[in-house]
Design an enzyme around this catalytic site. Sequence first.
Site, PDB file in Angstrom:
ATOM      1  N   CYS A  26      60.217  40.955  27.789  1.00 37.80           N
ATOM      2  CA  CYS A  26      60.618  41.198  29.183  1.00 37.80           C
ATOM      3  C   CYS A  26      61.737  40.269  29.630  1.00 37.80           C
ATOM      4  O   CYS A  26      62.366  40.513  30.659  1.00 37.80           O
ATOM      5  CB  CYS A  26      59.415  41.033  30.102  1.00 37.80           C
ATOM      6  N   HIS A  52      61.346  39.897  37.473  1.00 42.43           N
ATOM      7  CA  HIS A  52      60.741  40.866  36.554  1.00 42.43           C
ATOM      8  C   HIS A  52      59.582  41.539  37.283  1.00 42.43           C
ATOM      9  O   HIS A  52      58.802  40.882  37.961  1.00 42.43           O
ATOM     10  CB  HIS A  52      60.245  40.141  35.295  1.00 42.43           C
ATOM     11  N   ASN A 100      55.658  48.093  35.009  1.00 47.51           N
ATOM     12  CA  ASN A 100      56.371  47.096  34.203  1.00 47.51           C
ATOM     13  C   ASN A 100      57.136  47.821  33.088  1.00 47.51           C
ATOM     14  O   ASN A 100      56.533  48.469  32.242  1.00 47.51           O
ATOM     15  CB  ASN A 100      55.331  46.130  33.619  1.00 47.51           C
TER      16      ASN A 100
HETATM   17  O1  UT7 Z   1      55.731  41.621  31.208  1.00 45.78           O
HETATM   18  C1  UT7 Z   1      54.616  40.827  30.930  1.00 45.78           C
HETATM   19  C2  UT7 Z   1      53.443  41.741  30.716  1.00 45.78           C
HETATM   20  N1  UT7 Z   1      52.159  41.310  31.131  1.00 45.78           N
HETATM   21  C3  UT7 Z   1      51.800  40.907  32.361  1.00 45.78           C
HETATM   22  O2  UT7 Z   1      52.581  40.699  33.240  1.00 45.78           O
HETATM   23  C4  UT7 Z   1      50.327  40.786  32.582  1.00 45.78           C
HETATM   24  C5  UT7 Z   1      49.948  39.663  33.498  1.00 45.78           C
HETATM   25  N2  UT7 Z   1      48.564  39.812  33.886  1.00 45.78           N
HETATM   26  C6  UT7 Z   1      48.185  40.639  34.886  1.00 45.78           C
HETATM   27  O3  UT7 Z   1      49.000  41.266  35.533  1.00 45.78           O
HETATM   28  C7  UT7 Z   1      46.723  40.693  35.218  1.00 45.78           C
HETATM   29  O4  UT7 Z   1      46.028  39.744  34.452  1.00 45.78           O
HETATM   30  C8  UT7 Z   1      46.090  42.087  35.003  1.00 45.78           C
HETATM   31  C9  UT7 Z   1      46.627  43.071  36.039  1.00 45.78           C
HETATM   32  C10 UT7 Z   1      46.390  42.593  33.600  1.00 45.78           C
HETATM   33  C11 UT7 Z   1      44.582  42.023  35.184  1.00 45.78           C
HETATM   34  O5  UT7 Z   1      44.279  41.517  36.462  1.00 45.78           O
HETATM   35  P1  UT7 Z   1      43.247  40.313  36.633  1.00 45.78           P
HETATM   36  O6  UT7 Z   1      43.110  40.089  38.062  1.00 45.78           O
HETATM   37  O7  UT7 Z   1      43.727  39.193  35.760  1.00 45.78           O
HETATM   38  O8  UT7 Z   1      41.932  40.965  36.077  1.00 45.78           O
HETATM   39  P2  UT7 Z   1      40.998  40.457  34.889  1.00 45.78           P
HETATM   40  O9  UT7 Z   1      41.678  40.693  33.573  1.00 45.78           O
HETATM   41  O10 UT7 Z   1      40.537  39.088  35.215  1.00 45.78           O
HETATM   42  O11 UT7 Z   1      39.805  41.484  35.011  1.00 45.78           O
HETATM   43  C12 UT7 Z   1      38.931  41.507  36.141  1.00 45.78           C
HETATM   44  C13 UT7 Z   1      37.920  42.612  35.951  1.00 45.78           C
HETATM   45  C14 UT7 Z   1      37.282  42.625  34.572  1.00 45.78           C
HETATM   46  O12 UT7 Z   1      35.941  42.981  34.732  1.00 45.78           O
HETATM   47  P3  UT7 Z   1      34.791  41.862  34.686  1.00 45.78           P
HETATM   48  O13 UT7 Z   1      34.936  41.210  33.340  1.00 45.78           O
HETATM   49  O14 UT7 Z   1      35.105  40.930  35.817  1.00 45.78           O
HETATM   50  O15 UT7 Z   1      33.557  42.664  34.847  1.00 45.78           O
HETATM   51  C15 UT7 Z   1      38.009  43.712  33.841  1.00 45.78           C
HETATM   52  O16 UT7 Z   1      37.240  44.309  32.839  1.00 45.78           O
HETATM   53  O17 UT7 Z   1      38.570  43.883  36.090  1.00 45.78           O
HETATM   54  C16 UT7 Z   1      38.273  44.700  34.950  1.00 45.78           C
HETATM   55  N3  UT7 Z   1      39.421  45.552  34.681  1.00 45.78           N
HETATM   56  C17 UT7 Z   1      39.614  46.751  35.280  1.00 45.78           C
HETATM   57  N4  UT7 Z   1      38.897  47.416  36.203  1.00 45.78           N
HETATM   58  C18 UT7 Z   1      39.381  48.602  36.616  1.00 45.78           C
HETATM   59  C19 UT7 Z   1      40.458  45.331  33.839  1.00 45.78           C
HETATM   60  N5  UT7 Z   1      41.315  46.365  33.881  1.00 45.78           N
HETATM   61  C20 UT7 Z   1      40.809  47.235  34.761  1.00 45.78           C
HETATM   62  C21 UT7 Z   1      41.254  48.492  35.232  1.00 45.78           C
HETATM   63  N6  UT7 Z   1      40.502  49.134  36.170  1.00 45.78           N
HETATM   64  N7  UT7 Z   1      42.402  49.063  34.815  1.00 45.78           N
END
Ligand code: UT7
Length: 328
Positions: free
Chosen positions: A115, A255, A285
Amino acid sequence: MNDISVGIIGTGKYAPERRLTNQQLESMVETNDEWIVSRTGIRERRIAAPEQATSDLAYEASVRALEAAGITADQLDLIIVATITPDMLFPSTACILQEKLGAKKAAAFDLSAACSGFIYSLASATAFMKMGMYRRVLVVGAETLSRITDYTDRNTCILFGDGAGAVVLGEVAEGRGFKSFELGADGAGGELLRLCGGGSRMPATEQSIADRRHFIEMNGRDVFKFAVRVMGSAADEALAKAGISKEDIDLLIPHQANIRIIQSAIERLNLPQEKCMINVDRYGNMSAASIPMALAEAVEEGRVKEGDTLVLVGFGGGLTWGASVLTW
Ligand code: UT7
Protein backbone atom coordinates in the site's frame (compact mmCIF):
# COMPACT_ATOMS: atom_id res chain seq x y z
CA MET A 1 22.35 16.99 -9.67
CA ASN A 2 19.71 18.85 -11.60
CA ASP A 3 17.99 21.40 -9.39
CA ILE A 4 14.61 21.32 -11.07
CA SER A 5 11.29 21.36 -9.21
CA VAL A 6 9.36 18.15 -9.84
CA GLY A 7 5.59 18.09 -9.50
CA ILE A 8 2.35 16.50 -10.65
CA ILE A 9 1.14 17.90 -13.97
CA GLY A 10 -1.84 15.59 -14.54
CA THR A 11 -3.98 13.09 -12.61
CA GLY A 12 -6.42 10.37 -13.65
CA LYS A 13 -8.40 7.58 -12.05
CA TYR A 14 -10.43 4.57 -13.01
CA ALA A 15 -12.84 2.43 -10.99
CA PRO A 16 -14.44 -0.71 -12.44
CA GLU A 17 -18.22 -0.50 -12.73
CA ARG A 18 -19.28 -3.46 -10.59
CA ARG A 19 -20.04 -2.61 -6.97
CA LEU A 20 -19.78 -5.07 -4.08
CA THR A 21 -21.90 -3.74 -1.22
CA ASN A 22 -21.88 -4.66 2.47
CA GLN A 23 -25.34 -6.14 1.96
CA GLN A 24 -23.99 -8.47 -0.72
CA LEU A 25 -21.13 -9.51 1.60
CA GLU A 26 -23.72 -10.41 4.25
CA SER A 27 -24.82 -13.26 2.00
CA MET A 28 -21.22 -14.45 1.46
CA VAL A 29 -19.73 -14.50 5.00
CA GLU A 30 -21.03 -14.06 8.54
CA THR A 31 -20.92 -10.28 8.78
CA ASN A 32 -23.24 -7.30 8.72
CA ASP A 33 -23.37 -3.78 7.38
CA GLU A 34 -23.34 -2.22 10.87
CA TRP A 35 -20.12 -4.06 11.85
CA ILE A 36 -18.34 -3.20 8.62
CA VAL A 37 -19.33 0.49 8.65
CA SER A 38 -18.52 1.03 12.34
CA ARG A 39 -15.17 -0.86 12.25
CA THR A 40 -13.93 0.25 8.82
CA GLY A 41 -16.10 3.04 7.35
CA ILE A 42 -16.49 1.00 4.14
CA ARG A 43 -19.90 0.73 2.45
CA GLU A 44 -18.96 -0.65 -0.96
CA ARG A 45 -15.98 -1.48 -3.16
CA ARG A 46 -15.49 -1.92 -6.90
CA ILE A 47 -14.69 -5.27 -8.51
CA ALA A 48 -12.96 -5.65 -11.87
CA ALA A 49 -14.81 -7.49 -14.64
CA PRO A 50 -13.51 -11.04 -15.30
CA GLU A 51 -11.71 -9.91 -18.46
CA GLN A 52 -10.02 -6.95 -16.75
CA ALA A 53 -6.51 -7.30 -15.34
CA THR A 54 -4.47 -4.69 -13.45
CA SER A 55 -2.91 -3.26 -16.63
CA ASP A 56 -6.40 -2.58 -18.03
CA LEU A 57 -7.33 -0.53 -14.99
CA ALA A 58 -3.92 1.18 -15.11
CA TYR A 59 -4.43 1.99 -18.80
CA GLU A 60 -7.75 3.77 -18.20
CA ALA A 61 -6.32 5.90 -15.37
CA SER A 62 -3.16 6.65 -17.39
CA VAL A 63 -5.01 7.85 -20.48
CA ARG A 64 -6.88 10.34 -18.29
CA ALA A 65 -3.71 11.50 -16.52
CA LEU A 66 -1.91 12.02 -19.85
CA GLU A 67 -4.85 14.00 -21.19
CA ALA A 68 -4.92 16.17 -18.05
CA ALA A 69 -1.16 16.75 -18.39
CA GLY A 70 -1.58 17.69 -22.05
CA ILE A 71 1.06 15.25 -23.29
CA THR A 72 1.01 12.13 -25.41
CA ALA A 73 2.30 8.71 -24.37
CA ASP A 74 5.29 8.91 -26.72
CA GLN A 75 6.56 11.87 -24.68
CA LEU A 76 6.98 9.69 -21.59
CA ASP A 77 10.52 8.77 -20.49
CA LEU A 78 9.59 6.30 -17.73
CA ILE A 79 6.59 4.35 -16.44
CA ILE A 80 6.44 3.03 -12.88
CA VAL A 81 3.51 0.85 -11.81
CA ALA A 82 3.06 0.28 -8.09
CA THR A 83 1.12 -2.93 -7.58
CA ILE A 84 0.91 -6.17 -5.62
CA THR A 85 -1.48 -7.67 -8.18
CA PRO A 86 0.53 -7.62 -11.42
CA ASP A 87 -1.07 -9.15 -14.53
CA MET A 88 1.53 -11.94 -14.23
CA LEU A 89 4.89 -12.52 -12.53
CA PHE A 90 6.66 -11.17 -15.59
CA PRO A 91 6.76 -9.24 -17.85
CA SER A 92 6.01 -6.37 -15.53
CA THR A 93 2.63 -4.65 -15.61
CA ALA A 94 4.53 -1.45 -16.47
CA CYS A 95 5.84 -3.10 -19.69
CA ILE A 96 2.33 -4.32 -20.57
CA LEU A 97 1.03 -0.80 -19.95
CA GLN A 98 3.84 0.76 -22.01
CA GLU A 99 2.74 -1.33 -24.98
CA LYS A 100 -0.97 -0.55 -24.51
CA LEU A 101 -0.25 3.18 -24.31
CA GLY A 102 2.25 3.19 -27.17
CA ALA A 103 4.82 4.85 -24.91
CA LYS A 104 7.65 3.67 -27.14
CA LYS A 105 10.41 5.80 -25.63
CA ALA A 106 9.63 4.98 -22.00
CA ALA A 107 11.60 2.67 -19.73
CA ALA A 108 9.20 0.68 -17.53
CA PHE A 109 9.22 -1.24 -14.26
CA ASP A 110 6.94 -2.31 -11.43
CA LEU A 111 7.52 -1.37 -7.82
CA SER A 112 6.42 -3.61 -4.97
CA ALA A 113 5.86 -1.87 -1.66
CA ALA A 114 2.24 -2.90 -1.08
CA CYS A 115 0.00 0.00 0.00
CA SER A 116 3.02 2.33 0.27
CA GLY A 117 3.92 1.55 -3.34
CA PHE A 118 2.58 4.76 -4.84
CA ILE A 119 4.60 7.00 -2.50
CA TYR A 120 7.72 4.85 -3.00
CA SER A 121 7.16 5.23 -6.77
CA LEU A 122 6.75 9.01 -6.57
CA ALA A 123 10.01 9.23 -4.62
CA SER A 124 11.81 7.02 -7.17
CA ALA A 125 10.48 9.02 -10.12
CA THR A 126 11.44 12.31 -8.48
CA ALA A 127 14.97 11.05 -7.83
CA PHE A 128 15.35 10.03 -11.50
CA MET A 129 14.11 13.45 -12.59
CA LYS A 130 16.29 15.43 -10.19
CA MET A 131 19.26 13.42 -11.45
CA GLY A 132 18.47 14.76 -14.91
CA MET A 133 17.82 11.29 -16.29
CA TYR A 134 14.13 11.70 -17.21
CA ARG A 135 11.78 14.64 -17.82
CA ARG A 136 8.32 13.09 -17.89
CA VAL A 137 7.32 10.11 -15.79
CA LEU A 138 4.01 8.28 -15.49
CA VAL A 139 3.44 6.88 -12.00
CA VAL A 140 0.49 4.52 -11.55
CA GLY A 141 -0.99 2.72 -8.55
CA ALA A 142 -3.25 -0.07 -9.80
CA GLU A 143 -4.74 -3.14 -8.13
CA THR A 144 -7.18 -5.96 -8.70
CA LEU A 145 -7.18 -7.08 -5.07
CA SER A 146 -10.41 -9.03 -5.65
CA ARG A 147 -8.23 -11.67 -7.37
CA ILE A 148 -6.19 -12.30 -4.20
CA THR A 149 -8.98 -11.84 -1.66
CA ASP A 150 -10.43 -14.88 0.11
CA TYR A 151 -14.20 -14.36 0.00
CA THR A 152 -14.65 -17.00 2.70
CA ASP A 153 -12.53 -15.00 5.21
CA ARG A 154 -14.58 -12.28 6.88
CA ASN A 155 -11.48 -10.76 8.47
CA THR A 156 -10.16 -9.61 5.10
CA CYS A 157 -12.82 -9.85 2.38
CA ILE A 158 -14.78 -6.86 3.63
CA LEU A 159 -11.79 -4.55 3.21
CA PHE A 160 -10.46 -4.74 -0.33
CA GLY A 161 -11.44 -3.37 -3.74
CA ASP A 162 -10.11 -2.77 -7.25
CA GLY A 163 -9.10 0.46 -8.97
CA ALA A 164 -6.32 2.57 -10.43
CA GLY A 165 -4.94 6.09 -10.12
CA ALA A 166 -2.23 7.69 -12.24
CA VAL A 167 -0.18 10.88 -12.24
CA VAL A 168 2.22 12.42 -14.74
CA LEU A 169 5.27 14.05 -13.20
CA GLY A 170 7.02 16.92 -14.93
CA GLU A 171 9.03 20.05 -14.24
CA VAL A 172 7.01 22.71 -12.41
CA ALA A 173 7.67 26.35 -11.41
CA GLU A 174 10.21 27.00 -8.67
CA GLY A 175 8.67 26.69 -5.21
CA ARG A 176 6.08 24.17 -6.38
CA GLY A 177 6.16 20.37 -6.50
CA PHE A 178 7.55 17.79 -4.09
CA LYS A 179 9.17 19.20 -0.94
CA SER A 180 10.05 16.00 0.87
CA PHE A 181 9.73 12.24 1.05
CA GLU A 182 9.90 9.96 4.05
CA LEU A 183 10.09 6.22 3.30
CA GLY A 184 10.52 3.34 5.72
CA ALA A 185 10.35 -0.41 6.10
CA ASP A 186 10.32 -3.01 8.86
CA GLY A 187 10.75 -6.47 7.39
CA ALA A 188 10.36 -8.01 10.86
CA GLY A 189 6.61 -7.37 10.54
CA GLY A 190 6.30 -9.05 7.14
CA GLU A 191 4.16 -11.91 8.38
CA LEU A 192 1.42 -9.56 9.57
CA LEU A 193 0.25 -8.94 6.02
CA ARG A 194 1.30 -11.17 3.16
CA LEU A 195 0.50 -13.56 0.33
CA CYS A 196 2.76 -16.63 0.34
CA GLY A 197 1.49 -18.85 -2.47
CA GLY A 198 2.89 -18.59 -5.98
CA GLY A 199 6.28 -17.17 -5.03
CA SER A 200 9.62 -19.00 -5.16
CA ARG A 201 9.30 -20.20 -1.55
CA MET A 202 5.87 -21.70 -2.09
CA PRO A 203 5.20 -22.40 -5.76
CA ALA A 204 1.59 -23.21 -6.61
CA THR A 205 0.68 -26.83 -5.83
CA GLU A 206 -2.62 -28.60 -5.28
CA GLN A 207 -1.82 -28.41 -1.57
CA SER A 208 -1.11 -24.65 -1.62
CA ILE A 209 -4.45 -24.12 -3.35
CA ALA A 210 -6.32 -26.40 -0.93
CA ASP A 211 -4.71 -24.49 1.97
CA ARG A 212 -5.87 -21.17 0.47
CA ARG A 213 -2.32 -19.81 0.40
CA HIS A 214 -2.90 -17.76 -2.76
CA PHE A 215 -4.93 -15.18 -0.87
CA ILE A 216 -4.06 -12.24 1.39
CA GLU A 217 -3.30 -13.28 5.00
CA MET A 218 -3.53 -10.58 7.62
CA ASN A 219 -3.31 -10.01 11.36
CA GLY A 220 -5.74 -7.09 11.38
CA ARG A 221 -5.25 -5.97 14.97
CA ASP A 222 -1.46 -5.72 14.74
CA VAL A 223 -1.56 -4.02 11.36
CA PHE A 224 -4.03 -1.55 12.84
CA LYS A 225 -1.70 -0.65 15.73
CA PHE A 226 1.27 -0.30 13.38
CA ALA A 227 -0.79 1.87 11.00
CA VAL A 228 -1.93 4.31 13.67
CA ARG A 229 1.65 4.73 14.92
CA VAL A 230 3.34 5.08 11.57
CA MET A 231 0.80 7.32 9.78
CA GLY A 232 1.45 10.02 12.36
CA SER A 233 5.22 9.61 12.59
CA ALA A 234 5.77 9.40 8.80
CA ALA A 235 3.70 12.54 8.21
CA ASP A 236 5.56 14.36 11.02
CA GLU A 237 8.94 13.38 9.52
CA ALA A 238 7.98 14.48 6.02
CA LEU A 239 6.68 17.82 7.35
CA ALA A 240 9.88 18.38 9.35
CA LYS A 241 12.06 17.61 6.31
CA ALA A 242 10.01 20.06 4.21
CA GLY A 243 10.17 22.73 6.95
CA ILE A 244 6.38 22.99 6.92
CA SER A 245 4.16 23.04 10.01
CA LYS A 246 0.92 21.10 10.51
CA GLU A 247 -1.07 24.35 10.43
CA ASP A 248 -0.03 24.91 6.82
CA ILE A 249 -1.56 21.67 5.50
CA ASP A 250 -4.39 22.36 3.05
CA LEU A 251 -5.25 18.75 2.24
CA LEU A 252 -4.23 15.39 3.71
CA ILE A 253 -4.49 12.43 1.35
CA PRO A 254 -4.05 9.31 3.49
CA HIS A 255 -4.04 5.68 2.43
CA GLN A 256 -7.70 4.61 2.50
CA ALA A 257 -7.55 1.47 4.64
CA ASN A 258 -9.93 2.13 7.49
CA ILE A 259 -11.78 5.27 8.61
CA ARG A 260 -10.55 4.78 12.19
CA ILE A 261 -6.91 4.80 11.04
CA ILE A 262 -7.59 7.93 8.95
CA GLN A 263 -9.29 9.60 11.96
CA SER A 264 -6.24 8.95 14.10
CA ALA A 265 -4.02 10.65 11.50
CA ILE A 266 -6.41 13.62 11.36
CA GLU A 267 -6.23 13.93 15.15
CA ARG A 268 -2.47 13.56 15.29
CA LEU A 269 -2.08 16.33 12.69
CA ASN A 270 -4.74 18.43 14.43
CA LEU A 271 -6.64 18.95 11.19
CA PRO A 272 -10.26 19.91 10.66
CA GLN A 273 -12.16 17.04 9.00
CA GLU A 274 -12.66 18.94 5.73
CA LYS A 275 -8.89 19.07 5.19
CA CYS A 276 -8.74 15.32 4.70
CA MET A 277 -9.70 13.44 1.54
CA ILE A 278 -11.82 10.39 2.37
CA ASN A 279 -13.32 7.95 -0.14
CA VAL A 280 -12.80 4.66 1.72
CA ASP A 281 -16.61 4.42 2.10
CA ARG A 282 -17.03 4.02 -1.68
CA TYR A 283 -13.91 2.07 -2.68
CA GLY A 284 -12.55 0.24 0.36
CA ASN A 285 -8.81 -0.41 0.50
CA MET A 286 -7.21 -0.54 -2.96
CA SER A 287 -3.62 -0.85 -1.72
CA ALA A 288 -1.26 1.09 -4.03
CA ALA A 289 -4.22 2.55 -5.93
CA SER A 290 -5.87 4.20 -2.92
CA ILE A 291 -3.74 7.35 -2.66
CA PRO A 292 -3.58 8.22 -6.38
CA MET A 293 -7.33 7.60 -6.74
CA ALA A 294 -8.10 9.83 -3.77
CA LEU A 295 -5.76 12.49 -5.17
CA ALA A 296 -7.36 12.34 -8.64
CA GLU A 297 -10.81 12.54 -7.06
CA ALA A 298 -9.78 15.55 -4.96
CA VAL A 299 -8.50 17.29 -8.11
CA GLU A 300 -11.74 16.47 -9.99
CA GLU A 301 -13.81 17.83 -7.12
CA GLY A 302 -11.85 21.10 -7.17
CA ARG A 303 -10.48 20.51 -3.67
CA VAL A 304 -6.87 21.20 -4.72
CA LYS A 305 -5.86 24.75 -5.68
CA GLU A 306 -2.61 26.15 -7.00
CA GLY A 307 -0.19 26.80 -4.15
CA ASP A 308 -1.92 24.37 -1.74
CA THR A 309 0.21 22.24 0.58
CA LEU A 310 -0.66 18.53 0.32
CA VAL A 311 0.48 15.69 2.53
CA LEU A 312 0.31 12.12 1.20
CA VAL A 313 0.79 9.34 3.74
CA GLY A 314 0.43 5.58 3.63
CA PHE A 315 1.43 2.26 5.20
CA GLY A 316 1.22 -1.35 4.17
CA GLY A 317 2.65 -4.82 3.85
CA GLY A 318 6.37 -5.25 4.14
CA LEU A 319 5.89 -3.64 6.52
CA THR A 320 6.37 -0.34 4.72
CA TRP A 321 5.37 3.28 5.10
CA GLY A 322 5.80 6.50 3.21
CA ALA A 323 4.84 10.17 3.28
CA SER A 324 5.38 13.16 1.06
CA VAL A 325 4.78 16.91 1.27
CA LEU A 326 4.14 18.84 -1.92
CA THR A 327 3.01 22.24 -3.11
CA TRP A 328 0.40 22.02 -5.85
O1 UT7 B 1 -3.51 -1.57 3.66
C1 UT7 B 1 -3.26 -2.24 4.86
C2 UT7 B 1 -4.26 -3.36 4.97
N1 UT7 B 1 -4.73 -3.71 6.26
C3 UT7 B 1 -5.32 -2.90 7.15
O2 UT7 B 1 -5.37 -1.71 7.04
C4 UT7 B 1 -5.98 -3.60 8.30
C5 UT7 B 1 -5.90 -2.84 9.59
N2 UT7 B 1 -6.80 -3.43 10.55
C6 UT7 B 1 -8.12 -3.14 10.56
O3 UT7 B 1 -8.60 -2.33 9.79
C7 UT7 B 1 -8.96 -3.79 11.62
O4 UT7 B 1 -8.14 -4.53 12.49
C8 UT7 B 1 -10.07 -4.71 11.05
C9 UT7 B 1 -11.14 -3.87 10.36
C10 UT7 B 1 -9.47 -5.71 10.08
C11 UT7 B 1 -10.76 -5.47 12.17
O5 UT7 B 1 -11.28 -4.56 13.11
P1 UT7 B 1 -10.97 -4.74 14.67
O6 UT7 B 1 -11.71 -3.70 15.35
O7 UT7 B 1 -9.48 -4.80 14.82
O8 UT7 B 1 -11.64 -6.13 14.95
P2 UT7 B 1 -10.98 -7.45 15.55
O9 UT7 B 1 -10.09 -8.08 14.53
O10 UT7 B 1 -10.41 -7.12 16.88
O11 UT7 B 1 -12.26 -8.36 15.71
C12 UT7 B 1 -13.31 -8.05 16.64
C13 UT7 B 1 -14.38 -9.10 16.53
C14 UT7 B 1 -13.85 -10.53 16.53
O12 UT7 B 1 -14.75 -11.32 17.25
P3 UT7 B 1 -14.42 -11.75 18.76
O13 UT7 B 1 -13.12 -12.49 18.68
O14 UT7 B 1 -14.30 -10.46 19.52
O15 UT7 B 1 -15.58 -12.59 19.11
C15 UT7 B 1 -13.87 -10.92 15.08
O16 UT7 B 1 -14.02 -12.30 14.89
O17 UT7 B 1 -15.08 -8.95 15.29
C16 UT7 B 1 -15.10 -10.20 14.59
N3 UT7 B 1 -15.06 -9.93 13.16
C17 UT7 B 1 -16.16 -9.69 12.42
N4 UT7 B 1 -17.46 -9.61 12.74
C18 UT7 B 1 -18.33 -9.33 11.75
C19 UT7 B 1 -13.98 -9.87 12.34
N5 UT7 B 1 -14.37 -9.60 11.09
C20 UT7 B 1 -15.70 -9.48 11.12
C21 UT7 B 1 -16.66 -9.19 10.13
N6 UT7 B 1 -17.97 -9.12 10.50
N7 UT7 B 1 -16.34 -8.96 8.84
